[in-house]
Design a protein around this motif. Structure first.
Motif, short mmCIF file in Angstrom:
data_model
loop_
_atom_site.label_atom_id
_atom_site.label_comp_id
_atom_site.label_asym_id
_atom_site.label_seq_id
_atom_site.Cartn_x
_atom_site.Cartn_y
_atom_site.Cartn_z
N UNK A 1 -3.62 4.40 -13.43
CA UNK A 1 -4.66 4.62 -14.44
C UNK A 1 -5.65 5.69 -13.96
N UNK A 2 -6.03 5.64 -12.68
CA UNK A 2 -6.93 6.66 -12.15
C UNK A 2 -6.27 8.04 -12.23
N UNK A 3 -5.01 8.11 -11.82
CA UNK A 3 -4.28 9.39 -11.86
C UNK A 3 -4.13 9.88 -13.30
N UNK A 4 -3.82 8.96 -14.21
CA UNK A 4 -3.72 9.30 -15.63
C UNK A 4 -5.04 9.87 -16.14
N UNK A 5 -6.15 9.21 -15.81
CA UNK A 5 -7.46 9.66 -16.26
C UNK A 5 -7.77 11.06 -15.73
N UNK A 6 -7.45 11.28 -14.47
CA UNK A 6 -7.68 12.58 -13.85
C UNK A 6 -6.85 13.67 -14.52
N UNK A 7 -5.55 13.43 -14.67
CA UNK A 7 -4.66 14.44 -15.26
C UNK A 7 -4.97 14.68 -16.73
N UNK A 8 -5.34 13.61 -17.45
CA UNK A 8 -5.70 13.78 -18.85
C UNK A 8 -6.96 14.64 -18.98
N UNK B 1 -9.83 -5.95 -8.93
CA UNK B 1 -10.41 -6.50 -7.70
C UNK B 1 -11.18 -7.78 -8.00
N UNK B 2 -11.96 -7.78 -9.08
CA UNK B 2 -12.69 -8.99 -9.47
C UNK B 2 -11.72 -10.14 -9.77
N UNK C 1 0.23 -4.75 -9.53
CA UNK C 1 -1.21 -4.76 -9.76
C UNK C 1 -1.85 -3.45 -9.31
N UNK C 2 -1.55 -3.03 -8.09
CA UNK C 2 -2.25 -1.88 -7.54
C UNK C 2 -1.68 -0.56 -8.06
N UNK C 3 -0.39 -0.51 -8.40
CA UNK C 3 0.07 0.75 -8.98
C UNK C 3 -0.43 0.93 -10.41
N UNK D 1 0.81 -1.21 0.00
CA UNK D 1 0.00 0.00 0.00
C UNK D 1 0.84 1.26 0.00
N UNK D 2 1.87 1.28 0.85
CA UNK D 2 2.71 2.48 0.95
C UNK D 2 3.51 2.72 -0.33
#
Length: 416
Positions: free
Chosen positions: A183-190, A267-268, A176-178, A105-106
Protein backbone atom coordinates in the motif's frame (compact mmCIF):
# COMPACT_ATOMS: atom_id res chain seq x y z
CA UNK A 1 -37.70 10.52 -9.84
CA UNK A 2 -35.08 11.89 -7.46
CA UNK A 3 -31.43 11.13 -8.19
CA UNK A 4 -29.87 8.26 -6.29
CA UNK A 5 -27.90 9.51 -3.30
CA UNK A 6 -24.84 7.93 -1.66
CA UNK A 7 -27.03 6.09 0.85
CA UNK A 8 -29.20 4.65 -1.93
CA UNK A 9 -26.15 3.34 -3.80
CA UNK A 10 -24.62 1.92 -0.61
CA UNK A 11 -27.93 0.28 0.31
CA UNK A 12 -28.25 -1.25 -3.17
CA UNK A 13 -24.70 -2.66 -3.03
CA UNK A 14 -25.14 -4.17 0.47
CA UNK A 15 -28.54 -5.65 -0.39
CA UNK A 16 -27.12 -7.17 -3.59
CA UNK A 17 -24.15 -8.60 -1.67
CA UNK A 18 -26.50 -10.18 0.88
CA UNK A 19 -28.87 -11.59 -1.75
CA UNK A 20 -26.06 -12.93 -3.95
CA UNK A 21 -24.28 -14.36 -0.93
CA UNK A 22 -27.45 -16.19 0.13
CA UNK A 23 -28.12 -17.53 -3.36
CA UNK A 24 -24.54 -18.73 -3.67
CA UNK A 25 -24.50 -20.36 -0.21
CA UNK A 26 -27.93 -21.95 -0.61
CA UNK A 27 -27.96 -23.11 -4.22
CA UNK A 28 -24.58 -22.80 -5.98
CA UNK A 29 -21.90 -23.58 -3.41
CA UNK A 30 -18.95 -21.66 -4.87
CA UNK A 31 -16.45 -19.97 -2.60
CA UNK A 32 -18.15 -16.85 -1.32
CA UNK A 33 -15.70 -14.41 -2.92
CA UNK A 34 -15.85 -16.25 -6.26
CA UNK A 35 -19.64 -16.46 -6.24
CA UNK A 36 -20.06 -12.77 -5.39
CA UNK A 37 -17.62 -11.68 -8.09
CA UNK A 38 -19.31 -13.76 -10.79
CA UNK A 39 -22.83 -12.77 -9.78
CA UNK A 40 -21.79 -9.13 -9.46
CA UNK A 41 -20.53 -9.19 -13.03
CA UNK A 42 -23.70 -10.94 -14.26
CA UNK A 43 -25.91 -8.47 -12.40
CA UNK A 44 -24.04 -5.49 -13.79
CA UNK A 45 -24.28 -7.01 -17.29
CA UNK A 46 -28.03 -7.22 -16.82
CA UNK A 47 -28.18 -3.58 -15.65
CA UNK A 48 -26.15 -2.37 -18.64
CA UNK A 49 -28.28 -4.49 -21.01
CA UNK A 50 -31.51 -3.09 -19.60
CA UNK A 51 -30.08 0.42 -19.87
CA UNK A 52 -29.20 -0.17 -23.55
CA UNK A 53 -32.44 -1.93 -24.58
CA UNK A 54 -34.92 0.12 -22.56
CA UNK A 55 -33.35 3.55 -22.01
CA UNK A 56 -36.70 4.87 -20.82
CA UNK A 57 -36.26 2.89 -17.61
CA UNK A 58 -34.46 5.59 -15.67
CA UNK A 59 -33.68 3.41 -12.65
CA UNK A 60 -31.13 1.32 -14.54
CA UNK A 61 -29.59 4.37 -16.20
CA UNK A 62 -29.31 6.26 -12.93
CA UNK A 63 -27.80 3.25 -11.17
CA UNK A 64 -25.09 2.95 -13.85
CA UNK A 65 -24.37 6.68 -13.65
CA UNK A 66 -24.29 6.53 -9.85
CA UNK A 67 -21.77 3.68 -9.91
CA UNK A 68 -19.61 5.64 -12.34
CA UNK A 69 -19.71 8.64 -10.01
CA UNK A 70 -18.57 6.78 -6.87
CA UNK A 71 -15.33 8.22 -5.52
CA UNK A 72 -13.64 4.87 -4.97
CA UNK A 73 -10.33 6.48 -4.00
CA UNK A 74 -11.85 8.33 -1.04
CA UNK A 75 -14.08 5.39 -0.11
CA UNK A 76 -11.30 2.82 -0.17
CA UNK A 77 -8.16 4.70 0.86
CA UNK A 78 -9.90 6.79 3.53
CA UNK A 79 -11.85 3.97 5.11
CA UNK A 80 -12.11 0.39 3.94
CA UNK A 81 -8.40 -0.49 4.03
CA UNK A 82 -8.04 0.41 7.69
CA UNK A 83 -10.87 -1.93 8.67
CA UNK A 84 -9.57 -4.77 6.49
CA UNK A 85 -6.01 -4.60 7.83
CA UNK A 86 -7.05 -4.23 11.47
CA UNK A 87 -9.38 -7.22 11.15
CA UNK A 88 -6.62 -9.29 9.53
CA UNK A 89 -4.03 -8.33 12.14
CA UNK A 90 -6.28 -9.42 15.02
CA UNK A 91 -5.75 -13.05 14.08
CA UNK A 92 -1.94 -12.98 13.87
CA UNK A 93 -0.09 -14.74 16.71
CA UNK A 94 2.94 -12.56 17.45
CA UNK A 95 4.73 -15.23 19.49
CA UNK A 96 4.64 -17.74 16.65
CA UNK A 97 5.35 -15.06 14.05
CA UNK A 98 8.37 -13.81 16.00
CA UNK A 99 10.13 -17.14 15.44
CA UNK A 100 9.77 -16.58 11.68
CA UNK A 101 10.42 -12.83 11.80
CA UNK A 102 13.52 -12.96 9.60
CA UNK A 103 11.73 -14.98 6.94
CA UNK A 104 8.65 -12.75 7.03
CA UNK A 105 10.68 -9.53 6.82
CA UNK A 106 12.85 -10.72 3.95
CA UNK A 107 10.00 -12.18 1.91
CA UNK A 108 7.79 -9.16 2.56
CA UNK A 109 10.18 -6.33 1.70
CA UNK A 110 12.25 -8.03 -1.01
CA UNK A 111 9.27 -9.92 -2.35
CA UNK A 112 6.98 -6.92 -2.79
CA UNK A 113 9.70 -4.71 -4.30
CA UNK A 114 10.87 -7.45 -6.68
CA UNK A 115 7.32 -8.44 -7.60
CA UNK A 116 6.36 -4.83 -8.34
CA UNK A 117 9.39 -4.35 -10.59
CA UNK A 118 8.97 -7.70 -12.37
CA UNK A 119 5.22 -7.38 -12.98
CA UNK A 120 5.46 -3.71 -13.92
CA UNK A 121 8.32 -4.23 -16.38
CA UNK A 122 6.80 -7.33 -17.96
CA UNK A 123 3.37 -5.69 -18.27
CA UNK A 124 4.94 -2.64 -19.92
CA UNK A 125 6.68 -4.82 -22.52
CA UNK A 126 3.62 -7.00 -23.13
CA UNK A 127 1.23 -4.07 -23.51
CA UNK A 128 3.68 -2.35 -25.85
CA UNK A 129 3.88 -5.43 -28.07
CA UNK A 130 0.08 -5.69 -28.10
CA UNK A 131 -0.32 -2.05 -29.16
CA UNK A 132 -2.01 -1.14 -25.87
CA UNK A 133 0.90 0.85 -24.50
CA UNK A 134 0.70 2.05 -20.94
CA UNK A 135 3.40 4.31 -19.43
CA UNK A 136 5.93 2.40 -17.33
CA UNK A 137 4.98 4.25 -14.13
CA UNK A 138 1.36 3.08 -14.47
CA UNK A 139 2.52 -0.49 -15.09
CA UNK A 140 4.52 -0.24 -11.86
CA UNK A 141 1.37 1.01 -10.10
CA UNK A 142 -0.34 -2.18 -11.28
CA UNK A 143 2.64 -4.22 -10.07
CA UNK A 144 2.38 -2.62 -6.62
CA UNK A 145 -1.35 -3.20 -6.18
CA UNK A 146 -1.31 -6.80 -7.42
CA UNK A 147 1.75 -7.88 -5.39
CA UNK A 148 0.16 -8.03 -1.89
CA UNK A 149 -1.33 -11.42 -1.04
CA UNK A 150 -4.59 -11.97 0.81
CA UNK A 151 -4.72 -15.62 1.92
CA UNK A 152 -7.65 -15.44 4.37
CA UNK A 153 -9.20 -18.58 2.90
CA UNK A 154 -5.78 -20.18 2.45
CA UNK A 155 -5.00 -19.96 6.17
CA UNK A 156 -8.10 -22.00 6.98
CA UNK A 157 -7.04 -24.62 4.45
CA UNK A 158 -3.50 -24.72 5.85
CA UNK A 159 -4.83 -25.22 9.38
CA UNK A 160 -6.90 -28.21 8.27
CA UNK A 161 -3.88 -29.63 6.41
CA UNK A 162 -1.80 -29.34 9.61
CA UNK A 163 1.17 -27.58 8.05
CA UNK A 164 4.04 -26.67 10.42
CA UNK A 165 3.31 -23.70 12.69
CA UNK A 166 6.34 -21.78 11.39
CA UNK A 167 5.06 -21.96 7.80
CA UNK A 168 1.52 -21.00 8.80
CA UNK A 169 2.85 -18.00 10.74
CA UNK A 170 5.02 -16.99 7.77
CA UNK A 171 2.07 -17.07 5.37
CA UNK A 172 -0.08 -15.02 7.77
CA UNK A 173 2.68 -12.56 8.68
CA UNK A 174 3.82 -12.09 5.10
CA UNK A 175 0.26 -11.37 4.02
CA UNK A 176 -0.22 -8.75 6.72
CA UNK A 177 3.05 -6.92 6.20
CA UNK A 178 3.19 -7.15 2.42
CA UNK A 179 -0.24 -5.51 2.43
CA UNK A 180 1.30 -2.59 4.33
CA UNK A 181 4.43 -2.39 2.20
CA UNK A 182 2.40 -2.79 -0.98
CA UNK A 183 0.00 0.00 0.00
CA UNK A 184 2.85 2.41 0.80
CA UNK A 185 4.56 1.55 -2.49
CA UNK A 186 1.26 1.90 -4.35
CA UNK A 187 0.66 5.33 -2.78
CA UNK A 188 4.17 6.46 -3.70
CA UNK A 189 3.99 5.24 -7.32
CA UNK A 190 0.47 6.58 -7.80
CA UNK A 191 1.68 10.00 -6.61
CA UNK A 192 4.48 9.85 -9.17
CA UNK A 193 2.10 8.72 -11.93
CA UNK A 194 -0.33 11.57 -11.26
CA UNK A 195 2.39 14.16 -10.69
CA UNK A 196 1.58 14.62 -7.00
CA UNK A 197 5.01 13.41 -5.80
CA UNK A 198 8.56 14.23 -6.85
CA UNK A 199 10.21 11.53 -8.92
CA UNK A 200 13.58 11.06 -7.24
CA UNK A 201 15.25 8.36 -5.21
CA UNK A 202 15.72 10.70 -2.25
CA UNK A 203 12.11 11.88 -2.34
CA UNK A 204 10.82 8.33 -2.70
CA UNK A 205 12.93 7.08 0.19
CA UNK A 206 11.91 9.97 2.43
CA UNK A 207 8.21 9.48 1.68
CA UNK A 208 8.47 5.73 2.23
CA UNK A 209 10.17 6.27 5.62
CA UNK A 210 7.63 8.86 6.75
CA UNK A 211 4.64 6.83 5.59
CA UNK A 212 5.75 3.41 6.84
CA UNK A 213 7.71 4.21 10.00
CA UNK A 214 5.40 7.05 11.00
CA UNK A 215 2.40 4.79 10.54
CA UNK A 216 3.99 2.03 12.61
CA UNK A 217 4.81 4.43 15.48
CA UNK A 218 1.30 5.89 15.46
CA UNK A 219 -0.27 2.41 15.32
CA UNK A 220 1.81 1.22 18.26
CA UNK A 221 0.96 4.31 20.33
CA UNK A 222 -2.76 4.22 19.57
CA UNK A 223 -2.95 0.46 20.03
CA UNK A 224 -1.18 0.63 23.39
CA UNK A 225 -3.53 3.37 24.63
CA UNK A 226 -6.52 1.28 23.58
CA UNK A 227 -4.98 -1.74 25.34
CA UNK A 228 -4.67 0.22 28.60
CA UNK A 229 -8.29 1.33 28.28
CA UNK A 230 -9.48 -2.23 27.63
CA UNK A 231 -7.54 -3.56 30.60
CA UNK A 232 -9.21 -1.12 32.98
CA UNK A 233 -12.82 -2.18 32.27
CA UNK A 234 -14.93 -5.29 31.80
CA UNK A 235 -17.87 -4.43 29.52
CA UNK A 236 -17.90 -6.26 26.19
CA UNK A 237 -20.08 -3.69 24.39
CA UNK A 238 -17.86 -0.79 25.43
CA UNK A 239 -14.71 -2.75 24.61
CA UNK A 240 -15.94 -3.52 21.10
CA UNK A 241 -16.72 0.19 20.74
CA UNK A 242 -13.16 1.05 21.83
CA UNK A 243 -11.70 -1.19 19.09
CA UNK A 244 -13.98 0.50 16.54
CA UNK A 245 -12.94 3.95 17.80
CA UNK A 246 -9.30 2.88 17.59
CA UNK A 247 -9.64 2.09 13.89
CA UNK A 248 -11.72 5.09 12.88
CA UNK A 249 -10.01 7.64 15.11
CA UNK A 250 -6.55 6.23 14.51
CA UNK A 251 -7.00 6.31 10.75
CA UNK A 252 -8.33 9.88 10.84
CA UNK A 253 -5.32 10.94 12.94
CA UNK A 254 -2.92 9.17 10.56
CA UNK A 255 -4.48 11.01 7.63
CA UNK A 256 -4.12 14.39 9.34
CA UNK A 257 -0.49 13.67 10.30
CA UNK A 258 0.45 12.50 6.81
CA UNK A 259 1.49 8.96 7.82
CA UNK A 260 0.24 5.64 6.46
CA UNK A 261 -3.11 4.76 8.01
CA UNK A 262 -3.31 1.10 6.89
CA UNK A 263 0.10 0.31 8.41
CA UNK A 264 -0.92 2.11 11.61
CA UNK A 265 -4.06 0.01 11.86
CA UNK A 266 -2.17 -3.22 11.11
CA UNK A 267 0.22 -2.52 14.00
CA UNK A 268 -2.65 -1.52 16.29
CA UNK A 269 -4.44 -4.74 15.35
CA UNK A 270 -1.38 -6.79 16.29
CA UNK A 271 -1.32 -5.18 19.75
CA UNK A 272 -5.03 -5.67 20.41
CA UNK A 273 -5.02 -9.16 18.90
CA UNK A 274 -2.18 -10.33 21.14
CA UNK A 275 -1.67 -8.28 24.31
CA UNK A 276 -5.28 -7.10 24.25
CA UNK A 277 -6.79 -10.55 23.90
CA UNK A 278 -4.50 -12.21 26.42
CA UNK A 279 -4.19 -9.53 29.12
CA UNK A 280 -7.12 -7.12 28.76
CA UNK A 281 -10.18 -9.13 27.72
CA UNK A 282 -12.44 -11.66 29.39
CA UNK A 283 -13.49 -14.76 27.45
CA UNK A 284 -16.88 -13.13 26.80
CA UNK A 285 -15.26 -9.95 25.43
CA UNK A 286 -12.85 -11.94 23.22
CA UNK A 287 -15.83 -13.77 21.72
CA UNK A 288 -17.69 -10.53 20.97
CA UNK A 289 -14.62 -8.78 19.54
CA UNK A 290 -13.83 -11.78 17.31
CA UNK A 291 -17.38 -12.02 15.98
CA UNK A 292 -17.70 -8.26 15.42
CA UNK A 293 -14.49 -7.94 13.40
CA UNK A 294 -15.12 -11.18 11.54
CA UNK A 295 -18.46 -9.73 10.42
CA UNK A 296 -16.79 -6.45 9.36
CA UNK A 297 -14.12 -8.34 7.40
CA UNK A 298 -16.61 -10.65 5.65
CA UNK A 299 -18.97 -7.78 4.79
CA UNK A 300 -16.29 -5.49 3.37
CA UNK A 301 -14.74 -8.28 1.31
CA UNK A 302 -18.17 -9.21 -0.04
CA UNK A 303 -18.85 -5.60 -1.02
CA UNK A 304 -15.41 -5.20 -2.65
CA UNK A 305 -15.75 -8.36 -4.74
CA UNK A 306 -19.22 -7.30 -5.81
CA UNK A 307 -18.08 -3.77 -6.66
CA UNK A 308 -15.24 -4.87 -8.90
CA UNK A 309 -17.61 -7.15 -10.79
CA UNK A 310 -19.90 -4.18 -11.37
CA UNK A 311 -17.07 -1.75 -12.11
CA UNK A 312 -15.55 -4.04 -14.78
CA UNK A 313 -18.76 -4.14 -16.81
CA UNK A 314 -19.42 -0.42 -16.40
CA UNK A 315 -15.96 0.62 -17.68
CA UNK A 316 -15.54 -2.12 -20.28
CA UNK A 317 -15.61 -0.29 -23.59
CA UNK A 318 -13.32 -2.59 -25.56
CA UNK A 319 -13.65 -6.33 -24.93
CA UNK A 320 -10.12 -6.84 -26.26
CA UNK A 321 -8.86 -5.27 -23.05
CA UNK A 322 -9.72 -8.52 -21.25
CA UNK A 323 -6.67 -9.96 -23.03
CA UNK A 324 -4.60 -7.72 -20.77
CA UNK A 325 -5.86 -9.70 -17.80
CA UNK A 326 -5.19 -13.01 -19.50
CA UNK A 327 -1.58 -11.95 -20.08
CA UNK A 328 -1.30 -10.61 -16.52
CA UNK A 329 -2.06 -14.01 -14.95
CA UNK A 330 1.14 -15.82 -16.00
CA UNK A 331 3.17 -12.65 -15.41
CA UNK A 332 1.88 -12.46 -11.84
CA UNK A 333 2.54 -16.16 -11.17
CA UNK A 334 6.06 -15.95 -12.56
CA UNK A 335 6.83 -12.82 -10.55
CA UNK A 336 5.56 -14.50 -7.37
CA UNK A 337 7.76 -17.53 -7.98
CA UNK A 338 10.85 -15.37 -8.55
CA UNK A 339 10.21 -12.81 -5.81
CA UNK A 340 9.69 -15.56 -3.22
CA UNK A 341 12.45 -17.76 -4.60
CA UNK A 342 15.39 -15.43 -4.00
CA UNK A 343 14.53 -14.70 -0.35
CA UNK A 344 14.00 -18.44 0.17
CA UNK A 345 17.49 -19.13 -1.18
CA UNK A 346 18.90 -16.65 1.33
CA UNK A 347 16.95 -18.35 4.12
CA UNK A 348 17.92 -21.88 3.12
CA UNK A 349 21.15 -21.98 5.11
CA UNK A 350 19.42 -20.98 8.32
CA UNK A 351 16.63 -23.51 7.75
CA UNK A 352 14.10 -20.95 8.95
CA UNK A 353 11.27 -22.74 7.19
CA UNK A 354 10.46 -26.45 6.71
CA UNK A 355 11.00 -28.21 3.35
CA UNK A 356 8.13 -27.66 0.94
CA UNK A 357 7.50 -24.11 2.15
CA UNK A 358 8.42 -22.59 -1.22
CA UNK A 359 5.59 -24.40 -3.03
CA UNK A 360 3.03 -23.31 -0.42
CA UNK A 361 4.21 -19.70 -0.47
CA UNK A 362 3.99 -19.54 -4.26
CA UNK A 363 0.67 -21.36 -4.70
CA UNK A 364 -0.78 -19.75 -1.57
CA UNK A 365 -0.01 -16.23 -2.80
CA UNK A 366 -3.67 -15.59 -3.48
CA UNK A 367 -4.74 -12.10 -4.48
CA UNK A 368 -8.00 -10.76 -3.11
CA UNK A 369 -9.67 -7.85 -1.37
CA UNK A 370 -6.62 -5.60 -0.94
CA UNK A 371 -5.75 -5.68 -4.66
CA UNK A 372 -9.37 -5.03 -5.57
CA UNK A 373 -9.58 -2.13 -3.13
CA UNK A 374 -6.44 -0.48 -4.53
CA UNK A 375 -7.55 -0.96 -8.14
CA UNK A 376 -10.93 0.63 -7.40
CA UNK A 377 -9.14 3.52 -5.66
CA UNK A 378 -7.34 4.61 -8.85
CA UNK A 379 -8.37 7.98 -10.32
CA UNK A 380 -10.60 7.80 -13.38
CA UNK A 381 -9.03 7.54 -16.81
CA UNK A 382 -7.93 5.06 -19.49
CA UNK A 383 -5.16 3.75 -17.22
CA UNK A 384 -7.72 2.75 -14.61
CA UNK A 385 -9.73 0.82 -17.19
CA UNK A 386 -6.75 -1.32 -18.14
CA UNK A 387 -5.55 -1.87 -14.56
CA UNK A 388 -8.99 -2.70 -13.12
CA UNK A 389 -9.62 -5.26 -15.87
CA UNK A 390 -6.20 -6.87 -15.37
CA UNK A 391 -6.75 -6.95 -11.59
CA UNK A 392 -10.19 -8.50 -12.05
CA UNK A 393 -8.89 -11.37 -14.18
CA UNK A 394 -5.88 -12.03 -11.93
CA UNK A 395 -8.00 -12.06 -8.76
CA UNK A 396 -10.62 -14.31 -10.35
CA UNK A 397 -7.94 -16.78 -11.41
CA UNK A 398 -6.38 -16.54 -7.98
CA UNK A 399 -9.51 -17.26 -5.95
CA UNK A 400 -10.88 -19.88 -8.34
CA UNK A 401 -7.75 -21.83 -9.32
CA UNK A 402 -4.96 -21.11 -6.84
CA UNK A 403 -7.08 -21.32 -3.70
CA UNK A 404 -8.53 -24.63 -4.87
CA UNK A 405 -5.16 -26.38 -5.17
CA UNK A 406 -3.49 -25.09 -1.99
CA UNK A 407 -5.08 -27.80 0.16
CA UNK A 408 -4.01 -30.61 -2.15
CA UNK A 409 -0.47 -29.23 -2.30
CA UNK A 410 -0.26 -28.89 1.49
CA UNK A 411 -1.59 -32.41 2.10
CA UNK A 412 0.82 -33.86 -0.43
CA UNK A 413 3.80 -32.13 1.16
CA UNK A 414 2.94 -32.40 4.86
CA UNK A 415 0.59 -35.36 5.25
CA UNK A 416 1.84 -37.72 7.99
Amino acid sequence: MNALGPFDVAAAVVVCAAVFGYVNHRFIGLRQTTGLTIMGALASLAIVAVNALWPELSHARELVESIKSIDFHATVMDGLLSFLLFAGALHIDLQTMRRSAWAIGLITVCGVLASTALIGGAAWLALGLAGLGLPLIWCLVFGALISPTDPVAVLGILKSAKVPAALEATVAGESLFNDGVGIVLFTLLLGMATGAEEVSAAGAGRLFAIEALGGAVLGFSAGWMAFLALRSINDHNLEVLITLALVMGGYALAHSLGVNGPIAMAVAGLIIGNHGRRLAMSENTRDHVNKFWSLIDETLNAVLFLLIGIEVIVILEDWRLLLVGVVAVPLTLAARAISVGFPMLALKRGKSLPPGSYSILVVGGVRGGISIALALALPGGPEKHVIVLATYVVVMFSVVVQASIVGATARRLFAP
